[in-house]
Design an enzyme around this catalytic site. Structure first.
Site, short mmCIF file in Angstrom:
data_model
loop_
_atom_site.label_atom_id
_atom_site.label_comp_id
_atom_site.label_asym_id
_atom_site.label_seq_id
_atom_site.Cartn_x
_atom_site.Cartn_y
_atom_site.Cartn_z
N HIS A 87 -1.41 -21.18 -0.41
CA HIS A 87 -0.29 -20.29 -0.05
C HIS A 87 0.57 -19.92 -1.26
CE1 HIS A 87 -1.59 -21.49 3.91
NE2 HIS A 87 -0.75 -20.63 4.46
N GLU A 129 11.75 2.52 14.46
CA GLU A 129 10.81 3.50 13.90
C GLU A 129 9.50 3.38 14.66
OE1 GLU A 129 9.62 2.59 9.83
OE2 GLU A 129 9.73 0.44 10.24
N TYR A 132 0.83 -1.21 0.00
CA TYR A 132 0.00 0.00 0.00
C TYR A 132 0.86 1.24 0.00
CZ TYR A 132 0.88 0.91 5.00
OH TYR A 132 1.46 1.21 6.21
N ARG A 175 8.29 4.05 -4.72
CA ARG A 175 8.36 3.07 -3.62
C ARG A 175 7.34 1.95 -3.83
NH1 ARG A 175 7.57 5.07 2.45
NH2 ARG A 175 5.44 5.34 1.66
N ARG A 179 -8.01 -20.20 -2.18
CA ARG A 179 -6.99 -20.09 -1.13
C ARG A 179 -5.93 -21.18 -1.26
NH1 ARG A 179 -5.45 -21.43 4.03
NH2 ARG A 179 -4.63 -19.70 5.26
N LEU A 236 11.16 1.19 7.37
CA LEU A 236 10.63 1.63 6.08
C LEU A 236 11.34 2.93 5.68
CD1 LEU A 236 8.32 1.15 3.94
CD2 LEU A 236 7.09 2.94 5.17
N LYS A 278 6.51 -1.95 1.96
CA LYS A 278 5.30 -1.36 2.56
C LYS A 278 4.13 -2.32 2.39
CE LYS A 278 3.25 3.20 3.27
NZ LYS A 278 3.33 3.10 4.73
N1 PDD Z 1 2.71 4.84 7.42
N2 PDD Z 1 7.35 3.67 9.02
C1 PDD Z 1 6.21 2.95 9.00
C2 PDD Z 1 6.19 1.61 9.66
C3 PDD Z 1 5.07 3.45 8.35
O1 PDD Z 1 3.94 2.73 8.33
C4 PDD Z 1 5.13 4.75 7.74
C5 PDD Z 1 3.95 5.33 7.03
C6 PDD Z 1 6.34 5.46 7.80
C7 PDD Z 1 6.48 6.81 7.15
O2 PDD Z 1 6.50 6.72 5.77
P1 PDD Z 1 6.03 7.92 4.82
O3 PDD Z 1 6.82 9.13 5.22
O4 PDD Z 1 6.33 7.47 3.47
O5 PDD Z 1 4.55 8.13 5.08
C8 PDD Z 1 7.43 4.88 8.43
C9 PDD Z 1 1.52 5.24 6.70
C10 PDD Z 1 1.29 6.71 6.70
C11 PDD Z 1 0.36 4.45 7.27
O6 PDD Z 1 0.54 3.26 7.47
O7 PDD Z 1 -0.73 4.99 7.44
#
Ligand code: PDD
Length: 287
Positions: free
Chosen positions: A102, A182, A33, A52, A100, A207, A149
């Site tokens: 895997h 993070e 996403y 990304r 379904r 991330l 992501k």
């Molecule tokens: N999250 N680290 C994690 C684990 C994240 O889920 C996100 C963003 C970030 C920051 O990334 P960016 O600057 O590209 O938004 C860092 C989004 C906003 C969410 O899950 O809603």
């Protein structure tokens, strides 16, 4: 005005928007996403978000659901139909719908695409910026590929919920060696005693946030030094400022962690200066 979502080729009322029960995103979290900010009628940092997305899809060997140009068209259309000028869009691509199993479905299975948009609450954001937020620390318990992501966010969900139950707004993952990773949905920064901005290198274990990357472009003209270097929880407690970055919040000041006051307990000026300069420097794509 009813909200509209895009689901696999159709613009549908948000209240009726649904994916198939055998969508692999639903069954296996087999998808990725992006969340992107929209401000004053512009999409912020769209190119970096789509780059990304491309990387996340490649890492998981999921195909693009449509061309990049077509996806930009859909994003714009969803924003226009929802009349979002300040808010965000969310897009999700999964490995598609299949019985379904895997292992990957057959090559002719089309990836699923969902795009939604919403307005954000400017007053709530302004309050967090003015007052700062509280965070807690939690042990890192996620898989090794958090650089992707992926929609598999269970540890992040549980960490955020724990933060909420303890009266905080973000949970910060801490590695076994005591260094800060993070946030549950943000990258974490400190301003050290010399006024240098520090954040963990993004080669591995976090991330690579788009806001994080653009913040480095913002720091330069402000004359701020940035160091990509891991820091410990103790260094975070002793920092002049702590702040978190994400497309949804740009740059929220953190004024307490685990109940301990950061700096003087008030939002710092560096986070504020960065936030104010951010939109001017970031890439802006007209809706
Ligand atoms: N999250 N680290 C994690 C684990 C994240 O889920 C996100 C963003 C970030 C920051 O990334 P960016 O600057 O590209 O938004 C860092 C989004 C906003 C969410 O899950 O809603």
């Amino acid at each position: 005005m009813p909200r509209i979502a895009y689901v696999n080729g159709a613009y549908v009322p948000h209240s009726e928007a649904a994916v198939h029960v055998e969508d692999r995103g639903y069954q296996f979290a087999d998808g990725v996403y992006e969340v992107c900010e929209v401000r004053h009628g512009f999409i912020v940092d769209l190119s970096r978000h789509l780059d990304r997305l491309d990387r996340s899809l490649k890492e998981l060997r999921i195909g693009w659901p449509m061309s990049r140009a077509a996806l930009i068209h859909v994003i714009r259309e969803v924003l226009r139909r929802n009349r979002v000028r300040n808010g965000l869009f969310y897009l999700q691509v999964t490995r598609g719908v299949a019985r379904r199993d895997h292992v990957f479905p057959t090559k002719d299975t089309p990836p699923s695409l969902v795009v939604t948009a919403k307005r954000t609450d400017a007053a709530a954001i302004a309050k967090k910026n003015a007052e700062g937020i509280a965070a807690i620390t939690v042990p890192e318990n996620r898989w090794d590929r958090v650089d992707i992501k992926s929609v598999g966010l269970l540890p992040n969900v549980l960490a955020r919920q724990k933060a909420k139950e303890l009266g905080a707004q973000e949970a910060i993952f801490v590695d076994v060696d005591g260094t800060v990773k993070e946030g549950a949905a943000t990258n974490v920064w400190i301003v050290d005693g010399d006024g240098t901005l520090r954040t963990r290198p993004a080669e591995h274990g976090i991330l690579r946030g788009i806001t994080r990357t653009t913040l480095m472009d913002v720091a330069k003209p402000l004359g701020l030094k940035v160091e990509e270097k891991a820091f410990s929880v103790e260094e975070m407690f002793a920092a002049r400022e702590v702040f978190i970055t994400a497309a949804t919040s740009i740059c929220f000041p953190v004024v307490s962690v685990d109940g301990k006051t950061i700096g003087n307990g008030h939002p710092g000026s560096i986070a504020q200066n960065i936030r104010e300069a951010f939109f001017d420097i970031a890439e802006k794509t007209l809706i």
